[in-house]
Design a protein around this motif. Sequence first.
Motif, mmCIF file in Angstrom:
data_model
loop_
_atom_site.group_PDB
_atom_site.id
_atom_site.type_symbol
_atom_site.label_atom_id
_atom_site.label_comp_id
_atom_site.label_asym_id
_atom_site.label_seq_id
_atom_site.Cartn_x
_atom_site.Cartn_y
_atom_site.Cartn_z
ATOM 1 N N UNK C 7 3.977 -11.480 6.848
ATOM 2 C CA UNK C 7 2.785 -11.571 7.675
ATOM 3 C C UNK C 7 1.888 -12.735 7.238
ATOM 4 N N UNK C 8 1.742 -12.939 5.951
ATOM 5 C CA UNK C 8 0.827 -14.001 5.502
ATOM 6 C C UNK C 8 1.519 -15.359 5.358
ATOM 7 N N UNK C 9 2.846 -15.351 5.387
ATOM 8 C CA UNK C 9 3.584 -16.608 5.201
ATOM 9 C C UNK C 9 3.139 -17.720 6.158
ATOM 10 N N UNK C 21 -9.233 -17.447 4.229
ATOM 11 C CA UNK C 21 -9.974 -16.279 4.731
ATOM 12 C C UNK C 21 -9.049 -15.300 5.437
ATOM 13 N N UNK C 22 -8.130 -15.836 6.250
ATOM 14 C CA UNK C 22 -7.218 -14.944 6.974
ATOM 15 C C UNK C 22 -6.290 -14.216 6.000
ATOM 16 N N UNK C 23 -5.860 -14.916 4.971
ATOM 17 C CA UNK C 23 -4.988 -14.294 3.966
ATOM 18 C C UNK C 23 -5.744 -13.166 3.260
ATOM 19 N N UNK C 24 -6.980 -13.443 2.852
ATOM 20 C CA UNK C 24 -7.772 -12.410 2.164
ATOM 21 C C UNK C 24 -8.037 -11.228 3.099
ATOM 22 N N UNK C 25 -8.117 -11.525 4.400
ATOM 23 C CA UNK C 25 -8.273 -10.440 5.368
ATOM 24 C C UNK C 25 -7.080 -9.496 5.335
ATOM 25 N N UNK C 26 -5.890 -10.041 5.213
ATOM 26 C CA UNK C 26 -4.684 -9.200 5.110
ATOM 27 C C UNK C 26 -4.724 -8.378 3.817
ATOM 28 N N UNK C 27 -5.125 -9.009 2.711
ATOM 29 C CA UNK C 27 -5.212 -8.285 1.440
ATOM 30 C C UNK C 27 -6.216 -7.143 1.564
ATOM 31 N N UNK C 28 -7.352 -7.444 2.208
ATOM 32 C CA UNK C 28 -8.417 -6.451 2.346
ATOM 33 C C UNK C 28 -7.968 -5.273 3.220
ATOM 34 N N UNK C 29 -6.929 -5.481 3.998
ATOM 35 C CA UNK C 29 -6.402 -4.370 4.777
ATOM 36 C C UNK C 29 -5.635 -3.371 3.934
ATOM 37 N N UNK C 30 -5.324 -3.745 2.713
ATOM 38 C CA UNK C 30 -4.505 -2.873 1.854
ATOM 39 C C UNK C 30 -5.294 -2.339 0.661
ATOM 40 N N UNK C 182 3.471 -13.866 -4.963
ATOM 41 C CA UNK C 182 2.455 -13.429 -5.921
ATOM 42 C C UNK C 182 1.327 -12.667 -5.237
ATOM 43 N N UNK C 183 0.955 -13.127 -4.043
ATOM 44 C CA UNK C 183 -0.114 -12.442 -3.300
ATOM 45 C C UNK C 183 0.343 -11.025 -2.943
ATOM 46 N N UNK C 184 1.607 -10.908 -2.508
ATOM 47 C CA UNK C 184 2.132 -9.601 -2.115
ATOM 48 C C UNK C 184 2.194 -8.655 -3.307
ATOM 49 N N UNK C 185 2.678 -9.161 -4.456
ATOM 50 C CA UNK C 185 2.816 -8.293 -5.628
ATOM 51 C C UNK C 185 1.438 -7.888 -6.154
#
Lengths: 416, 416, 416
Positions: C7-9, C21-30, C182-185
């Motif tokens: 999704x973030x790739x 910002x969009x990447x951090x938005x995905x992280x913030x969803x989890x 790394x972001x996913x892990x």
Amino acid sequence: MYAFASRVFPLCRSITGNGVRETLGEVAGRIPLEIHEVPSGTQVLDWTVPEEWNIRDAYIATADGRRVVDFGESNLHVVSYSDHVRQDMTLEDLRPHLHVHAERPDWIPYRTSYYTRSWGFCLSRNQLDALEAGTYEVVIDSTLAPGALTYGECFLPGQNEDEIVLTTHVCHPSLANDNVSGIAVLTELGAALAGLPRRFSYRLLFIPGTIGSITWLARNEGRLSRVIGGLVIACAGDSAPLSYKRSRRGETPVDRAGAHVVGRSGGRILDFVPWGWDERQFNSPGFDIPVGCLTRSLEGEFPEYHSSADDLDLISADRLETALQATLEILDVLEHDRTYRNLSPRGEPQLGKRGLYRGLGGPDPGTEQLAILWVLNQSDGSHTLLDIAERSGLAFSDIRRASDALLEAGLLAGAP
Amino acid sequence: MYAFASRVFPLCRSITGNGVRETLGEVAGRIPLEIHEVPSGTQVLDWTVPEEWNIRDAYIATADGRRVVDFGESNLHVVSYSDHVRQDMTLEDLRPHLHVHAERPDWIPYRTSYYTRSWGFCLSRNQLDALEAGTYEVVIDSTLAPGALTYGECFLPGQNEDEIVLTTHVCHPSLANDNVSGIAVLTELGAALAGLPRRFSYRLLFIPGTIGSITWLARNEGRLSRVIGGLVIACAGDSAPLSYKRSRRGETPVDRAGAHVVGRSGGRILDFVPWGWDERQFNSPGFDIPVGCLTRSLEGEFPEYHSSADDLDLISADRLETALQATLEILDVLEHDRTYRNLSPRGEPQLGKRGLYRGLGGPDPGTEQLAILWVLNQSDGSHTLLDIAERSGLAFSDIRRASDALLEAGLLAGAP
Amino acid sequence: MYAFASRVFPLCRSITGNGVRETLGEVAGRIPLEIHEVPSGTQVLDWTVPEEWNIRDAYIATADGRRVVDFGESNLHVVSYSDHVRQDMTLEDLRPHLHVHAERPDWIPYRTSYYTRSWGFCLSRNQLDALEAGTYEVVIDSTLAPGALTYGECFLPGQNEDEIVLTTHVCHPSLANDNVSGIAVLTELGAALAGLPRRFSYRLLFIPGTIGSITWLARNEGRLSRVIGGLVIACAGDSAPLSYKRSRRGETPVDRAGAHVVGRSGGRILDFVPWGWDERQFNSPGFDIPVGCLTRSLEGEFPEYHSSADDLDLISADRLETALQATLEILDVLEHDRTYRNLSPRGEPQLGKRGLYRGLGGPDPGTEQLAILWVLNQSDGSHTLLDIAERSGLAFSDIRRASDALLEAGLLAGAP
């Protein structure tokens, strides 16, 4: 250096006598040298300076006057410090005085008898086998008499009084690797050091083995506290890779510098053993002065060792030169190893705005960049440049170049 | 030692009982031995001395009286500490009480059940396979009753009260390497030590495994501060090279001596693990007495371990002898490791005038000469002879010989 | 994690801008995530937060409007932080702005120019070779203007205030292993830690490389004394075995835990070098916070590094999962490493009567038994469970299980 070596090779050196004086005369033609003459009988530590030995001629001749062994052909033919002899002897009586090489029939061995009165000849096994029974005229025209032990000293003062001692032995007759090569390299080292700025003072000693360093140590006890370390240079011209033999203490500055330079050159790093050359005396427990040893082969390690095959063909100009350069590099480490403090220690400073960083990001930092990062990372006042070189696996010279760049950029300062 | 081993091999030892007493009787025939009897029920540290176990006979017989498993043929046939049994049982009911070797169909395994009341027979898989269904007479004529735990102690006083403890376990029945071999070597070691001058005192313990050392430690707590170290000797007769297993602390004098001697013999040096024999109890953290272990194979390491194949063919007189000699060498290092001071420490003393140096210079110093130079170089009051042996790579015995020569020449003195 | 990575790739991240910002938005969803916006121009340590870069479109088109290089196809096509460009250029003039991969003709390289104003395109060598001479329309529709640097922070409080920092860099565009993996892990690690009891507090940082950690360090100097260590997580999905790179100090708790877990997994243990990712900033000498690095390949070590071949095929769900589990195991060691005291330290306690020992004696103790003996032997108040694991060669998890059993049996207590 090879030409110098060729010039001093034929001289008949021993631990005393005119061969040493003539050799030191050649050295004095290249660098400033103070010649010391220490009278026979002088007490030096546990030893006594022996009588001076000189030789003019020696031979074994047949009844009809033909010389079958002749000092004029090779000064190895006479056991060093042989007594005066002039007599007719049967081969049978002469035999106990004849020495041959244990392994090679065509090589003349080198033998000495400094501290036990004796006499003898060295010859090749082929020569010995050719001798027929009969009576021979045996002549050794030598004198062993009160005189002096001679050594040479070249002092090069530096910014401070801490001294580094550099020695080589001048007691071997016509043997090229051991140790005309060492005499040539130390002489040229003196010439090179004389032209360089010096933080430390240097004292170059051209001395007969064992008794020479014993004598120098006995006469300079008041000065020894200033000697921070040193190197014995010997066997510098054969085809073996460079060797650094550590001092007794093993991890002093000279040891770390020697191991760094010789290790990176692909050479060998050897632990101290109380066998070898004059480092034995400096490293005795009552002095414990950290003197290492820079060589190619060690004593006893090359087949030609202490035989007529250790001649000028065994050494080469190139190998003398790389030995000299390695020695200069070791001294360069000692001269320039310092501790610095990173003046921008929180995070990495932005190198780019100071022109110390490539603009366009790519994968491989390169040695220059890595050296800068290592110096910045480790310069907290507790690591020297050599520490950093060793931890990083980079050469001292790369680390030193990085520290110079960082000093210039105002990012580094000397640590107290 | 092999003859001694052969004599005690047939006895049925366990952790208590008459088999131990008979074994100690054999030991007492060779060295002075104090026999201790500790009553069942005595509290020893966290343990209790168990009831005493003795066995007279045991068998499994067919209905027609034929013994198919017979204690008279091998004392391994009965699980050690088995309860008294006398009953008729079907093979099916008997089966859970029968143990065979996991890998070899012709070997009888060795099993114990000291602290859980139980009974059982061990037999070869071939024997088990030959048993036909039906009813068997099952007899174990044993007694487990209040009595005593028996161990033997041989004390050899030395010049000072510091003690070295040497132990071996005497609780295994007819198993040769583990541990009739250890009993034989420790007995002969006692005889040898009795005839030698001794700086330290020695205490040899012939004890049942685990409960024996627990019992000795519990009864001797007041004396433990004098015990500077020790060795467990076991499995000394098989064909494996010697092993030295370090104590918990790892670098104590006994460890360094053990590693030096066994290492130079080509044997193995093993780090401490809290598994093995009685060294486990000495090395427990509340005692932390440095007891190492001298063996050939370790427990569990040879295929015949704890089976009927660990018989007298597995051990040899030669191997018992080299194990004994290695143990004596280890103790010799402990006895003679000292620190000396070079009395002529500035430069090397002139050895020639004292008859300690060859006259005619040659390339190879030889072990004797090197040992002398090493002792002189390192004897500054901070290195022991073992330190010097390890640094030089020479044997302790060579270094010790050199120090004796230098003492005699007045060049060495004991350091305070 | 693989789905998250997918999704973030595609997002076009740089060190600032909407891709972050969009990447951090995905992280913030989890996981709970605090988003920080730090204005351009803010001074952070020796650096300045740069202007914010955003890009909408970019291409090179032929005179007839055909896009031969198109940002819409791959966000690697534009050098990150390229200036706005809109002009017609000959191929010759354009050429210095075109970058190709040094080795692979079909891969697009990844290039940046954050701190030197510049612009450029990256393309495959095949694409470059296909370009015909002529004039091209060159468009980079980007803005570089005052804005903010964006990073995300997830704080998970523990029983005490000592913090462990876990970071990953979020500045790379469509590169899967470096560093969508790394972001996913790190995101999933946050979710896992949130559900576990925690002795320590954890701070997860999703930051742009270098400038992100510089910024966080500058804004949190008052809190740094609480940070006991940390990990950078990156390149967690490729096929290389796990690597643990030590911190500058090299032997801190996080280093020992990392080396234990990764070493036992068959992975590599690497010494610190001041090259890599954000660990460089934490490990700078003015902070000296021990932050290690958990990766598979290192930066620059895999051929696909910083090229279009570092895509989602290079990483796998399984490998992300084992990287996550290894990280959790490292943190488990940090959480549970304690020092205990054996309450029955004289001799071994009788384990049998406490149900901690097998009844019937046999040769092999097994891991469980050995772990119990090791914990008892070493728990004298001076060795932690990790010390015991390392000395015994057993896994920390086995040693911890043994200590739990001994605590329950009353044989162990926490040491002060």
